[in-house]
Design a protein around this motif. Structure first.
Motif, PDB file in Angstrom:
ATOM      1  N   ASP A 149     -13.710  92.437  13.734  1.00 21.02           N
ATOM      2  CA  ASP A 149     -14.955  93.210  13.749  1.00 21.02           C
ATOM      3  C   ASP A 149     -15.739  93.006  15.042  1.00 21.02           C
ATOM      4  N   LEU A 150     -15.081  92.514  16.103  1.00 16.63           N
ATOM      5  CA  LEU A 150     -15.775  92.305  17.376  1.00 16.63           C
ATOM      6  C   LEU A 150     -16.489  93.562  17.878  1.00 16.63           C
ATOM      7  N   PRO A 151     -15.896  94.761  17.773  1.00 16.29           N
ATOM      8  CA  PRO A 151     -16.629  95.953  18.232  1.00 16.29           C
ATOM      9  C   PRO A 151     -17.960  96.148  17.518  1.00 16.29           C
ATOM     10  N   GLN A 152     -17.978  95.898  16.224  1.00 14.16           N
ATOM     11  CA  GLN A 152     -19.221  96.060  15.459  1.00 14.16           C
ATOM     12  C   GLN A 152     -20.246  94.990  15.847  1.00 14.16           C
ATOM     13  N   ARG A 153     -19.767  93.776  16.055  1.00 17.00           N
ATOM     14  CA  ARG A 153     -20.694  92.706  16.434  1.00 17.00           C
ATOM     15  C   ARG A 153     -21.273  92.939  17.824  1.00 17.00           C
ATOM     16  N   MET A 154     -20.443  93.397  18.739  1.00 18.46           N
ATOM     17  CA  MET A 154     -20.956  93.692  20.081  1.00 18.46           C
ATOM     18  C   MET A 154     -21.905  94.874  20.092  1.00 18.46           C
ATOM     19  N   ALA A 155     -21.667  95.824  19.196  1.00 20.50           N
ATOM     20  CA  ALA A 155     -22.524  97.011  19.146  1.00 20.50           C
ATOM     21  C   ALA A 155     -23.963  96.665  18.775  1.00 20.50           C
ATOM     22  N   ARG A 156     -24.169  95.507  18.180  1.00 20.41           N
ATOM     23  CA  ARG A 156     -25.534  95.089  17.855  1.00 20.41           C
ATOM     24  C   ARG A 156     -26.318  94.684  19.093  1.00 20.41           C
ATOM     25  N   HIS A 157     -25.617  94.473  20.199  1.00 18.54           N
ATOM     26  CA  HIS A 157     -26.278  93.972  21.412  1.00 18.54           C
ATOM     27  C   HIS A 157     -26.188  94.914  22.605  1.00 18.54           C
ATOM     28  N   HIS A 158     -25.325  95.946  22.525  1.00 20.00           N
ATOM     29  CA  HIS A 158     -25.094  96.826  23.666  1.00 20.00           C
ATOM     30  C   HIS A 158     -25.167  98.299  23.246  1.00 20.00           C
ATOM     31  N   ASN A 159     -25.709  99.124  24.123  1.00 20.11           N
ATOM     32  CA  ASN A 159     -25.755 100.561  23.842  1.00 20.11           C
ATOM     33  C   ASN A 159     -24.368 101.167  23.740  1.00 20.11           C
ATOM     34  N   ASP A 160     -23.445 100.728  24.567  1.00 21.95           N
ATOM     35  CA  ASP A 160     -22.075 101.256  24.573  1.00 21.95           C
ATOM     36  C   ASP A 160     -21.113 100.081  24.692  1.00 21.95           C
ATOM     37  N   ALA A 161     -20.884  99.420  23.558  1.00 17.78           N
ATOM     38  CA  ALA A 161     -20.070  98.209  23.562  1.00 17.78           C
ATOM     39  C   ALA A 161     -18.628  98.495  23.968  1.00 17.78           C
ATOM     40  N   GLU A 162     -18.085  99.605  23.521  1.00  8.22           N
ATOM     41  CA  GLU A 162     -16.690  99.890  23.834  1.00  8.22           C
ATOM     42  C   GLU A 162     -16.491 100.106  25.334  1.00  8.22           C
ATOM     43  N   ARG A 163     -17.372 100.865  25.938  1.00 12.79           N
ATOM     44  CA  ARG A 163     -17.253 101.098  27.373  1.00 12.79           C
ATOM     45  C   ARG A 163     -17.379  99.794  28.144  1.00 12.79           C
ATOM     46  N   LEU A 164     -18.316  98.943  27.734  1.00 12.94           N
ATOM     47  CA  LEU A 164     -18.497  97.666  28.401  1.00 12.94           C
ATOM     48  C   LEU A 164     -17.245  96.809  28.274  1.00 12.94           C
ATOM     49  N   PHE A 165     -16.706  96.715  27.061  1.00 15.97           N
ATOM     50  CA  PHE A 165     -15.539  95.858  26.859  1.00 15.97           C
ATOM     51  C   PHE A 165     -14.348  96.342  27.681  1.00 15.97           C
ATOM     52  N   ARG A 166     -14.136  97.639  27.680  1.00 10.48           N
ATOM     53  CA  ARG A 166     -13.001  98.177  28.443  1.00 10.48           C
ATOM     54  C   ARG A 166     -13.197  97.971  29.943  1.00 10.48           C
ATOM     55  N   SER A 167     -14.421  98.077  30.402  1.00 14.71           N
ATOM     56  CA  SER A 167     -14.700  97.871  31.823  1.00 14.71           C
ATOM     57  C   SER A 167     -14.456  96.420  32.223  1.00 14.71           C
ATOM     58  N   TRP A 168     -14.958  95.508  31.394  1.00 14.52           N
ATOM     59  CA  TRP A 168     -14.798  94.077  31.676  1.00 14.52           C
ATOM     60  C   TRP A 168     -13.329  93.659  31.611  1.00 14.52           C
ATOM     61  N   SER A 169     -12.655  93.970  30.535  1.00 17.08           N
ATOM     62  CA  SER A 169     -11.257  93.554  30.396  1.00 17.08           C
ATOM     63  C   SER A 169     -10.373  94.280  31.401  1.00 17.08           C
ATOM     64  N   GLY A 170     -10.710  95.541  31.685  1.00 16.57           N
ATOM     65  CA  GLY A 170      -9.888  96.318  32.605  1.00 16.57           C
ATOM     66  C   GLY A 170      -9.857  95.748  33.995  1.00 16.57           C
ATOM     67  N   ILE A 171     -11.015  95.315  34.514  1.00 22.07           N
ATOM     68  CA  ILE A 171     -11.018  94.805  35.885  1.00 22.07           C
ATOM     69  C   ILE A 171     -10.381  93.425  35.961  1.00 22.07           C
TER      70      ILE A 171
END
Length: 261
Positions: A149-171
């Motif tokens: 449930d990491l996406p749901q937990r991150m969504a509580r703190h970020h406007n666009d959690a999925e975009r952030l996660f993909r950007s961070w892991s991608g680089i």
């Protein structure tokens, strides 16, 4: 609360200190962090030191505006030499004590090496080069993203959690980033430095702390903590608070009576 810098809105929280003459603590969050993910640690540190504090969410994090473009291998340098100086200038902060965690620690080191006035630098779980264990940790985080449930937990703190996660892991997993290395810059740091890392850090080895402590030009000390992972201020909270308090008092030039006031 938000403020505008470089024509973008950024989330921030300002913490008042009891000592108007004390240096400002500027908190720089980790790669998936935000203002809210610091929890109450900044409040505790400003309370025991009397220093004012500034927290802000980088673009694409928390409630700040989205980042302009996909991250490149220079994204930490851009945060350090373009964005952070603009943030400090916005608040009139001239000689901060930087408190950086993970990505934020790397940003703090690059900033301090740039020659701008810095009273002190505290880095938790710093990265100055890319290790195999770091990449393994990012791969594990990607698996966790898809299976928990990491996406749901991150969504509580970020406007666009999925975009952030993909950007961070991608680089971090981009082959072009494998050669990223700031060790040559560390000799330009003359401000006092405290480097903290957990023995069980899933994203780095003690070589990261060794690289910082042995290469900076100014006074430096390392603290390696047992039973501690990638977030020392959470895993070993009281030990970290005590170490940071003593470092900040020394960096601010306080004697013991002033520190206790």
């Amino acid at each position: 609360m938000t403020f505008e810098v470089l024509n973008r809105r950024m989330e921030h929280r300002w913490l008042l200190g009891r000592d108007a003459t004390a240096p400002t603590l500027v908190f720089l969050h980790e790669g998936l962090g935000s203002v809210s993910l610091w929890r109450d640690f900044p409040e505790r540190l400003t309370a025991i030191t009397g220093c004012p504090g500034l927290l802000y969410s980088r673009l694409g994090h928390g409630r700040s505006d989205p980042a302009d473009a996909q991250r490149g291998p220079d994204y930490l340098h851009r945060e350090a030499v373009e964005v952070l100086p603009a943030v400090l200038d916005n608040f009139g902060i001239q000689e901060p004590i930087l408190v950086g965690h993970s990505d934020g620690a790397s940003i703090a080191l690059i900033y301090a090496a740039s020659g701008r006035p810095t009273k002190g630098v505290i880095v938790e779980a710093p990265h100055s080069f890319v290790e195999d264990v770091t990449l393994a940790g990012v791969h594990a985080a990607v698996e966790t993203w898809h299976t928990t449930d990491l996406p749901q937990r991150m969504a509580r703190h970020h406007n666009d959690a999925e975009r952030l996660f993909r950007s961070w892991s991608g680089i971090w997993l981009d082959p072009a980033f494998r050669s990223w290395n700031i060790q040559s810059l560390l000799a330009n740091i003359t401000a006092p430095v405290l480097a903290i890392q957990g023995e069980d850090d899933e994203y780095g080895t003690p070589a990261q702390v060794d690289a910082v402590v042995t290469r900076v030009a100014g006074p430096s000390e390392g603290l390696l903590l047992p039973n501690c992972g990638h977030t020392p201020h959470r895993d070993q909270r009281e030990v970290v608070l005590d170490a940071m308090e003593h470092f900040i008092n020394r960096a601010a030039g306080r004697d013991s009576d002033e520190a206790a006031a």
